[in-house]
Design a protein around this motif. Structure first.
Motif, mmCIF file in Angstrom:
data_model
loop_
_atom_site.group_PDB
_atom_site.id
_atom_site.type_symbol
_atom_site.label_atom_id
_atom_site.label_comp_id
_atom_site.label_asym_id
_atom_site.label_seq_id
_atom_site.Cartn_x
_atom_site.Cartn_y
_atom_site.Cartn_z
ATOM 1 N N LYS A 1 8.586 1.833 4.081
ATOM 2 C CA LYS A 1 9.451 2.212 3.315
ATOM 3 C C LYS A 1 9.224 3.735 3.060
ATOM 4 C CE LYS A 1 12.182 -1.374 2.630
ATOM 5 N NZ LYS A 1 13.421 -1.478 3.202
ATOM 6 N N ILE A 2 10.285 4.559 3.402
ATOM 7 C CA ILE A 2 9.894 5.853 2.909
ATOM 8 C C ILE A 2 10.650 6.551 1.731
ATOM 9 C CG2 ILE A 2 10.436 8.553 4.052
ATOM 10 C CD1 ILE A 2 9.990 7.030 6.737
ATOM 11 N N VAL A 3 10.090 7.152 0.680
ATOM 12 C CA VAL A 3 10.590 7.445 -0.390
ATOM 13 C C VAL A 3 10.819 9.090 -0.336
ATOM 14 C CG1 VAL A 3 9.827 8.069 -3.007
ATOM 15 C CG2 VAL A 3 9.094 5.806 -1.757
ATOM 16 N N PRO A 4 12.104 9.356 -0.545
ATOM 17 C CA PRO A 4 12.531 10.713 -0.362
ATOM 18 C C PRO A 4 11.902 11.636 -1.349
ATOM 19 C CG PRO A 4 14.322 9.238 -0.442
ATOM 20 C CD PRO A 4 13.371 8.608 -0.970
ATOM 21 N N GLU A 5 11.589 13.048 -0.835
ATOM 22 C CA GLU A 5 11.233 13.872 -1.757
ATOM 23 C C GLU A 5 9.431 13.630 -2.496
ATOM 24 O OE1 GLU A 5 12.848 16.764 -2.256
ATOM 25 O OE2 GLU A 5 14.426 15.682 -1.031
ATOM 26 N N GLU B 1 9.075 9.605 -8.369
ATOM 27 C CA GLU B 1 8.617 8.951 -7.253
ATOM 28 C C GLU B 1 7.939 7.757 -7.327
ATOM 29 O OE1 GLU B 1 7.544 13.427 -6.820
ATOM 30 O OE2 GLU B 1 8.472 12.130 -8.464
ATOM 31 N N ALA B 2 6.965 7.985 -8.314
ATOM 32 C CA ALA B 2 6.237 6.814 -8.672
ATOM 33 C C ALA B 2 7.158 5.592 -9.268
ATOM 34 C CB ALA B 2 5.181 7.034 -9.634
ATOM 35 N N ALA B 3 8.110 5.736 -9.645
ATOM 36 C CA ALA B 3 8.917 4.570 -10.380
ATOM 37 C C ALA B 3 9.669 4.134 -8.937
ATOM 38 C CB ALA B 3 10.026 5.327 -11.332
ATOM 39 N N ALA B 4 10.010 4.923 -7.994
ATOM 40 C CA ALA B 4 10.410 4.292 -6.800
ATOM 41 C C ALA B 4 9.554 3.251 -5.972
ATOM 42 C CB ALA B 4 11.063 5.614 -5.753
ATOM 43 N N CYS B 5 8.366 3.836 -5.993
ATOM 44 C CA CYS B 5 7.297 2.984 -5.233
ATOM 45 C C CYS B 5 7.055 1.714 -6.219
ATOM 46 C CB CYS B 5 5.947 3.753 -5.553
ATOM 47 S SG CYS B 5 6.028 5.234 -4.304
ATOM 48 N N ASP B 6 7.086 1.734 -7.462
ATOM 49 C CA ASP B 6 6.786 0.742 -8.522
ATOM 50 C C ASP B 6 7.906 -0.487 -8.141
ATOM 51 O OD1 ASP B 6 5.004 -0.381 -10.469
ATOM 52 O OD2 ASP B 6 6.896 -0.266 -11.670
ATOM 53 N N ARG B 7 9.194 -0.018 -8.284
ATOM 54 C CA ARG B 7 10.267 -0.623 -7.778
ATOM 55 C C ARG B 7 10.170 -1.541 -6.392
ATOM 56 N NH1 ARG B 7 13.339 3.434 -9.967
ATOM 57 N NH2 ARG B 7 13.702 4.346 -8.198
ATOM 58 N N LEU B 8 9.733 -0.726 -5.372
ATOM 59 C CA LEU B 8 9.563 -1.176 -3.952
ATOM 60 C C LEU B 8 8.421 -2.213 -3.860
ATOM 61 C CD1 LEU B 8 9.925 2.082 -1.847
ATOM 62 C CD2 LEU B 8 11.386 0.001 -1.847
ATOM 63 N N ALA B 9 7.353 -2.137 -4.755
ATOM 64 C CA ALA B 9 6.152 -2.961 -4.801
ATOM 65 C C ALA B 9 6.519 -4.370 -5.624
ATOM 66 C CB ALA B 9 5.072 -2.491 -5.571
ATOM 67 N N VAL B 10 7.366 -4.243 -6.718
ATOM 68 C CA VAL B 10 7.837 -5.277 -7.494
ATOM 69 C C VAL B 10 8.841 -6.062 -6.695
ATOM 70 C CG1 VAL B 10 9.415 -5.990 -9.534
ATOM 71 C CG2 VAL B 10 7.630 -4.155 -9.807
ATOM 72 N N ARG C 1 3.737 -4.520 2.944
ATOM 73 C CA ARG C 1 4.951 -3.116 2.717
ATOM 74 C C ARG C 1 3.911 -2.113 2.746
ATOM 75 N NH1 ARG C 1 9.943 -3.324 -0.735
ATOM 76 N NH2 ARG C 1 10.880 -4.167 1.225
ATOM 77 N N LEU C 2 4.290 -1.061 3.550
ATOM 78 C CA LEU C 2 3.571 0.312 3.288
ATOM 79 C C LEU C 2 4.641 1.091 3.010
ATOM 80 C CD1 LEU C 2 2.862 -1.058 6.726
ATOM 81 C CD2 LEU C 2 1.051 0.547 5.881
ATOM 82 N N VAL C 3 4.505 2.010 1.907
ATOM 83 C CA VAL C 3 5.287 2.923 1.235
ATOM 84 C C VAL C 3 4.682 4.361 1.513
ATOM 85 C CG1 VAL C 3 6.486 3.443 -0.887
ATOM 86 C CG2 VAL C 3 6.041 1.238 -0.352
ATOM 87 N N VAL C 4 5.465 5.176 2.022
ATOM 88 C CA VAL C 4 5.079 6.754 2.277
ATOM 89 C C VAL C 4 6.140 7.570 1.714
ATOM 90 C CG1 VAL C 4 3.730 5.884 4.397
ATOM 91 C CG2 VAL C 4 6.124 6.737 4.597
ATOM 92 N N VAL D 1 0.863 -1.275 -0.099
ATOM 93 C CA VAL D 1 -0.102 -0.017 0.009
ATOM 94 C C VAL D 1 0.829 1.265 -0.067
ATOM 95 C CG1 VAL D 1 -2.068 -1.061 0.928
ATOM 96 C CG2 VAL D 1 -0.493 -0.070 2.582
ATOM 97 N N VAL D 2 0.559 2.186 -0.565
ATOM 98 C CA VAL D 2 1.314 3.433 -1.069
ATOM 99 C C VAL D 2 0.412 4.517 -0.793
ATOM 100 C CG1 VAL D 2 2.364 4.836 -2.950
ATOM 101 C CG2 VAL D 2 2.533 2.225 -3.077
ATOM 102 N N SER D 3 1.153 5.593 0.208
ATOM 103 C CA SER D 3 0.461 6.571 0.600
ATOM 104 C C SER D 3 -0.782 6.324 1.292
ATOM 105 C CB SER D 3 0.069 7.542 -0.683
ATOM 106 O OG SER D 3 1.419 8.240 -1.075
ATOM 107 N N PRO D 4 -0.805 5.517 2.014
ATOM 108 C CA PRO D 4 -2.097 4.484 2.256
ATOM 109 C C PRO D 4 -2.982 5.474 3.351
ATOM 110 C CG PRO D 4 -0.196 3.800 3.751
ATOM 111 C CD PRO D 4 0.437 4.682 2.493
ATOM 112 N N LEU D 5 -4.048 5.231 3.082
ATOM 113 C CA LEU D 5 -5.343 5.590 4.108
ATOM 114 C C LEU D 5 -5.303 4.375 4.989
ATOM 115 C CD1 LEU D 5 -9.016 6.751 3.486
ATOM 116 C CD2 LEU D 5 -8.257 5.306 5.343
ATOM 117 N N THR D 6 -4.701 4.527 6.339
ATOM 118 C CA THR D 6 -4.568 3.347 7.142
ATOM 119 C C THR D 6 -5.559 3.713 8.493
ATOM 120 O OG1 THR D 6 -2.683 4.184 8.093
ATOM 121 C CG2 THR D 6 -2.558 2.607 6.593
#
Length: 276
Positions: free
Chosen positions: A237-241, A260-269, A204-207, A152-157
């Motif tokens: 995982k925290i994505v800078p910038e 930034e989306a590409a970084a999230c994509d790599r973390l998800a893959v 995995r939570l990505v913010v 989950v990315v930028s998640p509403l938790t």
């Protein structure tokens, strides 16, 4: 073997739910499945989310479902009507119906897609961004299907801090009552950590490092900690910038992938490849 390549996509309607599907490079009908839901914010349709997070290189069928009240399922009046509903009562008019409907339609919609494309794998991952992440967590907590991994990315938790943050943004002081409190309890995955833990899927939570601390970053860490305390695999995982959005506004159409989306994509893959 399906007769289309890794870069091709199909769109359609499955049990009333709009979808976009991307095949694995192999085209294997027995490859794992990843089901995703987009954000309320950009990217805010299934096609825009697929462009932002295509899960490049993952040997899986990637199925992107459209959220209720978004994209092709916007109410008459479009964005203006959605905004009106939100100003009237965002908790009852937007967050609750979207959350409940996604959970209810997940299994029949996925079954319809699997039948259409003759997909045979029972290894399923879940992916979501922001409100779509809340939807993914709701599915994880309630589905009868075995889920083997989730991102989950930028998640509403937790709904309450999201409503508070949106209230600051739009100048609204939301009046909580017993009914809306019950909805917020339902969309609170720290409170529902036992259900997520029973589901057993590594999460995995990505913010973004620039996202709202109280509405996104602190609640995401609380979910991670709650699952870890219950002996489940979860990481943050925290994505800078990165702030909250994964695409430039308005976010309805596919657009070039932001770094930034590409970084999230790599973390998800990375997460799915090791677990699917």
């Amino acid at each position: 073997m399906m007769n289309f390549s890794d870069r091709e996509q199909r769109v359609g309607i499955a049990a009333g739910v709009p979808y976009l599907i991307l095949p694995p490079a192999s085209g294997r009908t027995d490859a794992p499945l990843v089901v995703g839901w987009h954000l309320f914010d950009p990217p805010r349709t299934e096609s825009a989310f697929a462009a932002a997070m295509p899960l490049d290189g993952l040997d899986a069928w990637r199925i992107y479902f459209g959220l209720p009240l978004c994209g092709a399922r916007k109410p008459a009046g479009g964005d203006e009507e959605v905004m009106r509903l939100g100003f009237e009562d965002a908790v009852r008019n937007l967050y609750e119906p979207v959350q409940d409907q996604v959970v209810a339609e997940f299994e029949p919609a996925l079954a319809a897609v699997r039948e259409q494309f003759r997909l045979t794998s029972d290894r399923i991952g879940l992916l979501g961004g922001s409100a779509g992440a809340g939807a993914a967590l709701g599915v994880l907590a309630e589905t009868r299907l075995p889920i083997v991994a989730a991102v989950v990315v930028s998640p509403l938790t937790q709904l309450r801090p999201i409503v508070t943050a949106n209230g600051r943004l739009f100048g609204i002081d939301y009046g909580w009552d017993a009914g809306s409190d019950a909805i917020a309890d339902k969309i609170d995955f720290v409170r529902r950590a036992d259900e997520l833990a029973r589901a057993g899927a590594p999460l995995r939570l990505v913010v973004g490092a620039l996202d709202d601390v109280d509405a996104i970053r602190v609640p995401a860490a609380a979910v991670r900690d709650a699952l870890a305390n219950r002996g489940r695999e979860a990481d943050l995982k925290i994505v800078p910038e990165m702030a909250h959005l994964l695409a430039e506004p308005p976010g309805d159409e596919p657009a070039p992938q932001k770094p930034e989306a590409a970084a999230c994509d790599r973390l998800a893959v990375e997460w799915f490849a090791a677990r699917l």
